[in-house]
Design an enzyme around this catalytic site. Sequence first.
Site, PDB file in Angstrom:
ATOM      1  CE  LYS A  86       2.087   4.897   8.155  1.00 41.93           C
ATOM      2  NZ  LYS A  86       0.693   4.837   8.562  1.00 41.93           N
ATOM      3  CE1 TYR A 128      -3.695   2.535   0.604  1.00 43.49           C
ATOM      4  CE2 TYR A 128      -2.382   3.296   2.459  1.00 43.49           C
ATOM      5  CZ  TYR A 128      -3.446   3.465   1.595  1.00 43.49           C
ATOM      6  OH  TYR A 128      -4.254   4.574   1.730  1.00 43.49           O
ATOM      7  CG  ASP A 146       5.880   3.914   0.639  1.00 44.82           C
ATOM      8  OD1 ASP A 146       6.187   4.722   1.551  1.00 44.82           O
ATOM      9  OD2 ASP A 146       4.704   3.655   0.317  1.00 44.82           O
TER      10      ASP A 146
HETATM   11  N1  PMP Z   1       2.977   4.260   2.213  1.00 49.58           N
HETATM   12  C1  PMP Z   1       2.973   3.360   3.201  1.00 49.58           C
HETATM   13  C2  PMP Z   1       4.004   2.275   3.213  1.00 49.58           C
HETATM   14  C3  PMP Z   1       2.018   3.437   4.221  1.00 49.58           C
HETATM   15  O1  PMP Z   1       2.028   2.531   5.207  1.00 49.58           O
HETATM   16  C4  PMP Z   1       1.061   4.476   4.185  1.00 49.58           C
HETATM   17  C5  PMP Z   1      -0.012   4.630   5.260  1.00 49.58           C
HETATM   18  N2  PMP Z   1      -0.230   3.587   6.089  1.00 49.58           N
HETATM   19  C6  PMP Z   1       1.110   5.383   3.125  1.00 49.58           C
HETATM   20  C7  PMP Z   1       2.084   5.257   2.162  1.00 49.58           C
HETATM   21  C8  PMP Z   1       0.118   6.502   3.031  1.00 49.58           C
HETATM   22  O2  PMP Z   1       0.355   7.463   4.008  1.00 49.58           O
HETATM   23  P1  PMP Z   1      -0.805   8.463   4.478  1.00 49.58           P
HETATM   24  O3  PMP Z   1      -1.832   7.644   5.174  1.00 49.58           O
HETATM   25  O4  PMP Z   1      -0.094   9.435   5.360  1.00 49.58           O
HETATM   26  O5  PMP Z   1      -1.329   9.119   3.236  1.00 49.58           O
END
Ligand code: PMP
Length: 429
Positions: A270, A147, A242
């Site tokens: 985060k 994701y 990511d």
């Molecule tokens: N990339 C990863 C690996 C994530 O875990 C997340 C959110 N859990 C995101 C992108 C998206 O981040 P956000 O919820 O701050 O848009």
Amino acid sequence: MRGMRTSENERLFHAARALLPGGVSSPVRAFGSVGGTPRFLVKGRGSRVWDADGNEYVDYVGSWGPLILGHAHPEVVRAVQETAAQGLSFGAPHPLEVALAEAVRRVYPVLERLRFVNSGTEATMSALRVARGFTGRDHVLKFRGNYHGHADGLLVEAGSGALTFGRPSSAGVPEAYAGLTLVGSYNDPEALEAVFAHHGENIAAVIFEPVVGNAGVIPPKPEFLAALRRLTREYGALLIADEVMTGFRLAPGGATERYGLEPDLVTLGKILGGGLPAAAYGGRAEVMAQVAPEGPVYQAGTLSGNPLAMAAGLATLQALEREPGIYDRLEAYGARLQAGLAEVLTAAGVPHTINRVGSMLTVFFTEGPVGGFEAASKTDTAAFRRFFHALLEGGVYWPPSAYEAAFVSAAHGDEDLERTLAAARRAFA
Ligand code: PMP
């Protein structure tokens, strides 16, 4: 704690559902896959949170990753308060952006230059735009079960088989757009080789979770990591790690440090914002030179680099930098949690596999091993629901989905572990 009072949570959820889709601002919070009333959390201190009825829980969500120091860490709160007193936002450059960028670079040398944004979604979306601008190619490759936020081109998953052209996994994503996203099979170097043999010349970038957290925790195979780097170099595609979830969590320099990765671009979020909305993308200087106003790739944000988020992030990174022993403590607690839960589930005769990397852990209710998305999806969701609700009743707030990572913070300790294991024992008694 049986028969815990939840009337205020119920009242609030009823009111929320009338106004907000699902009663929430982000889907998983609605307890849709586990059932029951979501808890409205109103206070947090260290490893603990309290709901609107005053119930106290050991928290393993940590706001879905940011709170590596625990809730309301005094230094983070103070930094935000002091910064807020000077004004909330200016839409002009701020000294804290420079300070936070420098703090990031100290632990992530691969981020030669970076741009702050407000969410992980923005970070990955923008990183792909930059990669397309830099390479002049249109296709991107992602992996099934990874994701990367909810930008159109990333909300796609594979059908069966090692590779398909992406199909939208959400209504509202045009097929034409999703078709530019190729979907591969995580941890499968041979399949990756085949994708590149067919499409390599058209691939602008490969984006991947260096440790999967969003299909539950799945560690990467070293051969897979090596193939990613080798093939992207060979075909002139950029490699985007990511690290929104893993950044600053798996080591000071995240998965990049822990696994010795050499990505062209990294996305962070985060922990970077310490609990406030901040994220970033960055990497090789020549690639980041594409970004406006220096280059032709446009990307902007009214609240980007917001001083409060910069202050919270900087205070968090400074605490991590000052006390590197935190990572050993996270590892130690994570290991004890894993061993304790395994003992409880084994004693109860419940099939399980517990995947853990540092302070990220998932209990899969299946024999395992769980090395990829297919295996993860075999988890027994009914068993998970039972586990989840026993924990909740026992005063433990576990992520309300079978395919999420539980997060350990530096504030977790012996009493938290005891309460967690006692609640888990009652789940299958
Ligand atoms: N990339 C990863 C690996 C994530 O875990 C997340 C959110 N859990 C995101 C992108 C998206 O981040 P956000 O919820 O701050 O848009």
